[in-house]
Design an enzyme around this catalytic site. Structure first.
Site, PDB file in Angstrom:
ATOM      1  N   ASP A 157       1.098  -0.884  -0.388  1.00 19.25           N
ATOM      2  CA  ASP A 157      -0.428   0.307   0.402  1.00 19.25           C
ATOM      3  C   ASP A 157       1.096   1.224  -0.049  1.00 19.25           C
ATOM      4  O   ASP A 157       0.285   2.113  -0.650  1.00 19.25           O
ATOM      5  CB  ASP A 157      -0.882  -0.149   1.246  1.00 19.25           C
ATOM      6  CG  ASP A 157      -1.140  -0.792   1.401  1.00 19.25           C
ATOM      7  OD1 ASP A 157      -1.738  -1.628   0.877  1.00 19.25           O
ATOM      8  OD2 ASP A 157      -2.187  -1.045   2.221  1.00 19.25           O
TER       9      ASP A 157
ATOM     10  N   GLU B 180       2.575  -9.633  11.024  1.00 21.99           N
ATOM     11  CA  GLU B 180       2.289  -9.140  10.323  1.00 21.99           C
ATOM     12  C   GLU B 180       3.373  -8.454   9.851  1.00 21.99           C
ATOM     13  O   GLU B 180       3.734  -8.907   8.188  1.00 21.99           O
ATOM     14  CB  GLU B 180       1.412  -7.895  10.641  1.00 21.99           C
ATOM     15  CG  GLU B 180       1.068  -6.997   9.147  1.00 21.99           C
ATOM     16  CD  GLU B 180      -0.144  -5.992   9.666  1.00 21.99           C
ATOM     17  OE1 GLU B 180       0.191  -5.715  10.513  1.00 21.99           O
ATOM     18  OE2 GLU B 180      -0.661  -5.422   8.509  1.00 21.99           O
TER      19      GLU B 180
HETATM   20  C1  9WN Z   1      -5.910  -2.816   1.326  1.00 24.19           C
HETATM   21  C2  9WN Z   1      -4.979  -7.729   3.998  1.00 24.19           C
HETATM   22  C3  9WN Z   1      -4.271  -6.877   3.413  1.00 24.19           C
HETATM   23  C4  9WN Z   1      -2.986  -7.108   2.158  1.00 24.19           C
HETATM   24  C5  9WN Z   1      -2.257  -5.873   2.322  1.00 24.19           C
HETATM   25  C6  9WN Z   1      -2.110  -4.992   2.885  1.00 24.19           C
HETATM   26  C7  9WN Z   1      -3.286  -4.603   3.548  1.00 24.19           C
HETATM   27  C8  9WN Z   1      -5.441  -3.240   3.033  1.00 24.19           C
HETATM   28  C9  9WN Z   1      -5.534  -2.095   3.938  1.00 24.19           C
HETATM   29  O1  9WN Z   1      -4.116  -5.416   3.553  1.00 24.19           O
HETATM   30  O2  9WN Z   1      -3.872  -4.044   2.945  1.00 24.19           O
HETATM   31  O3  9WN Z   1      -5.699  -4.170   1.291  1.00 24.19           O
HETATM   32  O4  9WN Z   1      -6.596  -1.845   4.915  1.00 24.19           O
HETATM   33  O5  9WN Z   1      -4.183  -1.536   4.786  1.00 24.19           O
HETATM   34  O6  9WN Z   1      -1.186  -3.161   2.590  1.00 24.19           O
HETATM   35  O7  9WN Z   1      -0.865  -6.268   1.348  1.00 24.19           O
HETATM   36  O8  9WN Z   1      -3.466  -7.831   1.524  1.00 24.19           O
HETATM   37  O9  9WN Z   1      -3.706  -7.866   4.684  1.00 24.19           O
END
Ligand code: 9WN
Length: 432
Positions: free
Chosen positions: A179, A405
């Site tokens: 992100d 994480e």
């Molecule tokens: C938006 C779920 C996801 C991962 C992504 C990570 C984070 C989400 C967020 O969490 O993204 O999709 O709310 O920030 O960056 O890689 O798939 O673990």
């Protein structure tokens, strides 16, 4: 069931299976309890790789849950909402995407309207390979999944090849999986939203909040207001980037799709040709000869975004990457910029970049999923010692800090959420 392990590995194995079992909702595995209550695209794909090692049926269910949420145009969404859990407060929930109002969205579930790195076919083939003697259930699953996976790839080739040269573009930082990667700073800053027009919920986590998050939400609303229209995406949408991680994963999955086609009696040739085109475009458009690595291409400026991140190395997954290019990537990975003071592979950002931040999510910390992709890439290129570094480093992180994480690349301390599904799942895949 499980591989032959020593005592320490066996306790890690048991602990990882407990995490995955606890995060199973009865429908899918959530990325992390509390934090992300729904099903996420590339998380579930990684989870399936771990489940394949001890619960193959559930591994198939995990991928099936994503494919059942596929849109009519072939797009596989990055979030599949669990109707029973929407009140748990994850923002943005279904109210942002409004998928139920879209004619092409599935009727049975609500979903996001973006996608994520398309590792699905790659994983489906791996599940088949892990199934005992290629079992009948596994072949039936591939028969069911193949047309859906092929449609996913057609969508990427049709709607997302905005550059017209064979690569898929992402239209949102969330689609990259990384992100707040420093690579998105410039294209994101160029996307100018109007003043905040939604009520911010407190974001109880380490994700980017404030102005970046406003831009993330605005990029979705502007795409949504076009009716998630392909023409709007091509002509107007402000964020459009060809990313090396996304495209390298797409390429690896295209090779897998050719193999799946063979298993199910379909024609593998179109997939092989697609893989060839993807390889050519990846090298022609994203290889930066001066910087000796891959960089994303911003389609709105026509320029490469020259910040080296973990994504710069994921094209190691390409079986036809030339030996000199692979060697240059390996040299950079082992240089002071990525190995340097970092005690643990592999920081998500160049340690010497001004944007590097050891604590900030995708701007420096090390993650099990990017380590796993690079481990698989190093094996693909026959770089045994790099693969060992990534393997040992990832195991060391988990032994020291648990299934976190993400991790500090200098001292290995755990950051973000606990009991993270992909960290547990990928550990199982590494140990198997
Ligand atoms: C938006 C779920 C996801 C991962 C992504 C990570 C984070 C989400 C967020 O969490 O993204 O999709 O709310 O920030 O960056 O890689 O798939 O673990």
């Amino acid at each position: 069931m499980g591989p032959r392990l020593n005592g320490d590995e066996s306790s890690l194995w048991q602990a990882a299976t407990r995490v995955l079992d606890a995060n199973w909702t009865g429908i899918a595995t959530t990325p992390s309890p509390g934090l992300y209550p729904h099903q996420w695209g590339w998380d579930s794909v990684f989870v399936s790789l771990g489940l394949a090692r001890y619960r193959p049926e559930r591994a198939r269910q995990e991928i099936a849950g994503l494919l059942r949420a596929q849109w009519a145009d072939g797009m596989v969404p990055h979030i599949v909402f669990n109707a029973g859990l929407v009140r748990q407060g994850y923002f943005p929930g279904p109210e942002l995407w409004l998928s139920s109002r879209q004619p092409g969205a599935p009727r049975s579930v609500e979903t996001s309207a973006l996608t994520q790195p398309p590792l699905h076919a790659f994983a489906a083939l791996r599940l088949h390979a892990a199934a005992s003697s290629g079992g009948a259930c596994s072949r039936d699953f591939l028969r069911w999944a193949y047309p859906k996976l092929a449609a996913q790839h057609e969508y990427l080739a049709d709607v997302r090849d905005v550059g017209g040269e064979g690569l898929a573009s992402i239209c949102h930082p969330w689609e990259s999986g990384m992100d707040n990667s420093p690579a998105w700073d410039r294209p994101l800053a160029a996307a100018q939203p109007p003043p905040t027009s939604y009520a911010r919920l407190p974001v109880p986590r380490s994700i980017p909040a404030g102005v970046d998050h406003d831009r993330y939400v605005w990029l979705v609303t502007t795409f949504r207001d076009s009716g998630y229209d392909a023409g709007y995406l091509r002509d107007e949408h402000p964020f459009l980037v060809e990313d090396p991680l996304f495209n390298a994963v797409y390429l690896a999955s295209t090779h897998a799709l050719a193999e799946i086609a063979e298993v199910v009696g379909a024609d593998p040739v179109p997939h092989r040709e697609a893989a060839e085109r993807l390889h050519d475009a990846l090298v022609r458009r994203l290889w930066d000869d001066e910087q000796r690595c891959f960089h994303p291409l911003d389609l709105r400026t026509g320029k490469l975004i020259r910040v080296a991140t973990a994504a710069s190395f994921v094209p190691l997954l390409d079986p036809y990457l030339s030996a000199p290019m692979a060697r240059r990537l390996a040299d950079l990975m082992l240089s002071a910029r990525f190995a340097g003071a970092a005690g643990y592979p592999m920081p998500t950002c160049d340690l010497q970049a001004s944007a590097f931040d050891r604590a900030a999510y995708w701007r420096g910390p090390t993650w099990a999923c990017t380590n796993w992709l690079l481990w698989a890439g190093a094996l693909q290129q026959g770089f045994g010692s790099i693969a060992d570094l990534l393997y040992d480093g990832t195991l060391r992180l988990v032994r020291q800090s648990g299934f976190r994480e993400f991790f500090d690349p200098f001292d290995g301390s755990g950051r973000g959420s606990h009991d993270y599904s992909w960290t547990a799942a990928l550990l199982l895949d590494l140990l198997a």
